[in-house]
Design a protein around this motif. Sequence first.
Motif, PDB file in Angstrom:
ATOM      1  N   LEU A 234      16.922 -18.381  24.771  1.00 13.29           N
ATOM      2  CA  LEU A 234      16.538 -17.675  23.826  1.00 13.29           C
ATOM      3  C   LEU A 234      15.362 -18.205  22.731  1.00 13.29           C
ATOM      4  CD1 LEU A 234      19.961 -16.136  22.832  1.00 13.29           C
ATOM      5  CD2 LEU A 234      17.941 -14.770  24.144  1.00 13.29           C
ATOM      6  N   GLU A 235      14.739 -19.390  23.304  1.00  9.41           N
ATOM      7  CA  GLU A 235      13.996 -20.245  22.483  1.00  9.41           C
ATOM      8  C   GLU A 235      13.026 -19.133  21.854  1.00  9.41           C
ATOM      9  OE1 GLU A 235      10.704 -23.727  23.486  1.00  9.41           O
ATOM     10  OE2 GLU A 235      12.287 -23.312  24.661  1.00  9.41           O
ATOM     11  N   GLY A 236      12.597 -19.499  20.615  1.00 13.23           N
ATOM     12  CA  GLY A 236      11.611 -18.878  19.888  1.00 13.23           C
ATOM     13  C   GLY A 236      12.320 -17.786  18.964  1.00 13.23           C
ATOM     14  N   PHE A 237      13.591 -17.231  19.367  1.00 13.58           N
ATOM     15  CA  PHE A 237      14.163 -16.153  18.420  1.00 13.58           C
ATOM     16  C   PHE A 237      14.582 -16.644  17.294  1.00 13.58           C
ATOM     17  CE2 PHE A 237      14.318 -14.153  22.652  1.00 13.58           C
ATOM     18  CZ  PHE A 237      14.286 -12.738  22.143  1.00 13.58           C
ATOM     19  N   VAL A 238      14.674 -15.749  16.253  1.00  8.70           N
ATOM     20  CA  VAL A 238      15.177 -16.148  14.987  1.00  8.70           C
ATOM     21  C   VAL A 238      16.496 -15.588  14.854  1.00  8.70           C
ATOM     22  CG1 VAL A 238      14.577 -16.133  12.378  1.00  8.70           C
ATOM     23  CG2 VAL A 238      12.701 -16.468  13.928  1.00  8.70           C
ATOM     24  N   GLY A 239      17.394 -16.207  14.178  1.00 10.00           N
ATOM     25  CA  GLY A 239      18.787 -15.732  13.895  1.00 10.00           C
ATOM     26  C   GLY A 239      19.311 -16.001  12.546  1.00 10.00           C
ATOM     27  N   VAL A 240      20.429 -15.378  12.233  1.00  9.39           N
ATOM     28  CA  VAL A 240      21.108 -15.932  11.078  1.00  9.39           C
ATOM     29  C   VAL A 240      22.503 -16.583  11.539  1.00  9.39           C
ATOM     30  CG1 VAL A 240      22.490 -14.983   8.912  1.00  9.39           C
ATOM     31  CG2 VAL A 240      20.201 -14.008   9.874  1.00  9.39           C
TER      32      VAL A 240
ATOM     33  N   VAL B 126      21.329 -12.718  16.398  1.00 13.25           N
ATOM     34  CA  VAL B 126      20.114 -12.731  16.766  1.00 13.25           C
ATOM     35  C   VAL B 126      19.753 -11.201  16.978  1.00 13.25           C
ATOM     36  CG1 VAL B 126      17.971 -12.974  18.501  1.00 13.25           C
ATOM     37  CG2 VAL B 126      19.890 -14.793  18.127  1.00 13.25           C
ATOM     38  N   SER B 127      18.562 -10.870  16.412  1.00 14.18           N
ATOM     39  CA  SER B 127      18.133  -9.388  16.524  1.00 14.18           C
ATOM     40  C   SER B 127      17.382  -9.039  17.749  1.00 14.18           C
ATOM     41  CB  SER B 127      17.497  -8.902  15.312  1.00 14.18           C
ATOM     42  OG  SER B 127      17.208  -7.548  15.589  1.00 14.18           O
ATOM     43  N   MET B 128      18.216  -8.630  18.951  1.00  9.01           N
ATOM     44  CA  MET B 128      17.466  -8.200  20.068  1.00  9.01           C
ATOM     45  C   MET B 128      17.308  -7.067  20.309  1.00  9.01           C
ATOM     46  SD  MET B 128      18.964 -11.659  22.384  1.00  9.01           S
ATOM     47  CE  MET B 128      18.813 -10.714  23.822  1.00  9.01           C
TER      48      MET B 128
ATOM     49  N   GLY C 270      16.689  -4.266  18.865  1.00 13.87           N
ATOM     50  CA  GLY C 270      16.937  -3.700  17.862  1.00 13.87           C
ATOM     51  C   GLY C 270      18.568  -3.651  17.567  1.00 13.87           C
ATOM     52  N   ARG C 271      18.952  -4.656  18.105  1.00  8.11           N
ATOM     53  CA  ARG C 271      20.514  -4.837  18.031  1.00  8.11           C
ATOM     54  C   ARG C 271      20.724  -6.234  17.712  1.00  8.11           C
ATOM     55  NH1 ARG C 271      23.337  -1.803  23.147  1.00  8.11           N
ATOM     56  NH2 ARG C 271      23.146   0.421  22.317  1.00  8.11           N
ATOM     57  N   GLU C 272      21.921  -6.314  16.948  1.00  5.35           N
ATOM     58  CA  GLU C 272      22.225  -7.722  16.523  1.00  5.35           C
ATOM     59  C   GLU C 272      23.316  -8.188  17.703  1.00  5.35           C
ATOM     60  OE1 GLU C 272      21.688  -8.947  13.325  1.00  5.35           O
ATOM     61  OE2 GLU C 272      20.399  -7.495  13.171  1.00  5.35           O
ATOM     62  N   THR C 273      22.801  -9.330  18.061  1.00  2.00           N
ATOM     63  CA  THR C 273      23.535  -9.929  19.448  1.00  2.00           C
ATOM     64  C   THR C 273      23.977 -11.322  18.948  1.00  2.00           C
ATOM     65  OG1 THR C 273      22.227  -8.603  20.573  1.00  2.00           O
ATOM     66  CG2 THR C 273      23.437 -10.576  21.580  1.00  2.00           C
ATOM     67  N   PRO C 274      25.578 -11.506  19.095  1.00  2.00           N
ATOM     68  CA  PRO C 274      26.202 -12.902  18.552  1.00  2.00           C
ATOM     69  C   PRO C 274      25.714 -13.589  19.744  1.00  2.00           C
ATOM     70  CG  PRO C 274      28.012 -11.415  19.182  1.00  2.00           C
ATOM     71  CD  PRO C 274      26.634 -10.464  19.221  1.00  2.00           C
ATOM     72  N   VAL C 275      25.339 -15.253  19.565  1.00  2.00           N
ATOM     73  CA  VAL C 275      24.792 -16.102  20.484  1.00  2.00           C
ATOM     74  C   VAL C 275      25.595 -17.317  19.991  1.00  2.00           C
ATOM     75  CG1 VAL C 275      23.028 -17.323  21.373  1.00  2.00           C
ATOM     76  CG2 VAL C 275      22.665 -14.993  20.633  1.00  2.00           C
ATOM     77  N   GLU C 276      26.202 -17.858  20.898  1.00  2.00           N
ATOM     78  CA  GLU C 276      26.744 -19.405  20.896  1.00  2.00           C
ATOM     79  C   GLU C 276      25.845 -20.341  21.493  1.00  2.00           C
ATOM     80  OE1 GLU C 276      30.955 -21.830  20.958  1.00  2.00           O
ATOM     81  OE2 GLU C 276      30.418 -20.169  22.717  1.00  2.00           O
ATOM     82  N   LEU C 277      25.254 -21.378  20.446  1.00  2.00           N
ATOM     83  CA  LEU C 277      24.323 -22.439  20.968  1.00  2.00           C
ATOM     84  C   LEU C 277      24.925 -23.722  20.536  1.00  2.00           C
ATOM     85  CD1 LEU C 277      21.256 -20.962  18.931  1.00  2.00           C
ATOM     86  CD2 LEU C 277      21.821 -20.771  21.609  1.00  2.00           C
ATOM     87  N   GLU C 278      24.562 -24.737  21.245  1.00  2.00           N
ATOM     88  CA  GLU C 278      24.675 -26.101  20.696  1.00  2.00           C
ATOM     89  C   GLU C 278      24.098 -26.365  19.645  1.00  2.00           C
ATOM     90  OE1 GLU C 278      24.381 -29.342  23.597  1.00  2.00           O
ATOM     91  OE2 GLU C 278      25.254 -28.357  25.103  1.00  2.00           O
ATOM     92  N   LEU C 279      24.681 -27.277  18.616  1.00  2.00           N
ATOM     93  CA  LEU C 279      24.047 -27.734  17.237  1.00  2.00           C
ATOM     94  C   LEU C 279      22.565 -27.953  17.204  1.00  2.00           C
ATOM     95  CD1 LEU C 279      26.834 -29.569  15.357  1.00  2.00           C
ATOM     96  CD2 LEU C 279      26.314 -27.066  14.968  1.00  2.00           C
TER      97      LEU C 279
END
Length: 173
Positions: free
Chosen positions: A132-138, A153-155, A157-166
């Motif tokens: 998801l590199e380049g995406f912006v999220g809250v 992340v908004s993908m 038109g939908r809000e999608t929860p994503v788990e990432l490393e810090l």
Amino acid sequence: MPEEARWYVVHTYSGYENKVASNLEKTVENRQLHDLIQQILVPTETVTEIKDDKKRDVERKIFPGYVLVKMILTDESWYVVRNIRGCTGFVGPSSKPIPLTDEEVARLGVEKREIEVSYDVGDSVQIIDGPLEGFVGVVEEVDKEKNRVHVTVSMFGRETPVELELNQAQAME
């Protein structure tokens, strides 16, 4: 004399890992060698076993027959570790101790490295690594213990929860 302690792997008789670790800790305590031998570790993991239709959490040794020791290698520290009952020697050519590399220590997860992040819950972040590199999220949640951050992340038109490393996200500037 080397000033920085390194991780070494000590070979033990099978089943003697905890005994070697506790005997070594007692010897360090008795001889006041805390500055030379700093940490002794028997790496374990918790595994869920299902036996007779019952679930049980069992702690298993990740490296049976081995103990990790963080120490400054001197003749004295080598002698103390080498002569603990149940210890057969250091891992390395002809029992010459070879320290683990920083990469090996990180991969084993022996030392917890504190990652400082410049974002907090509610902040906008940019994903800088991964698919998801380049995406912006809250940011929804920051878990420093597990090195994880939960981002929405908004993908499409939908809000999608994503788990990432810090270190896969950075604060928006």
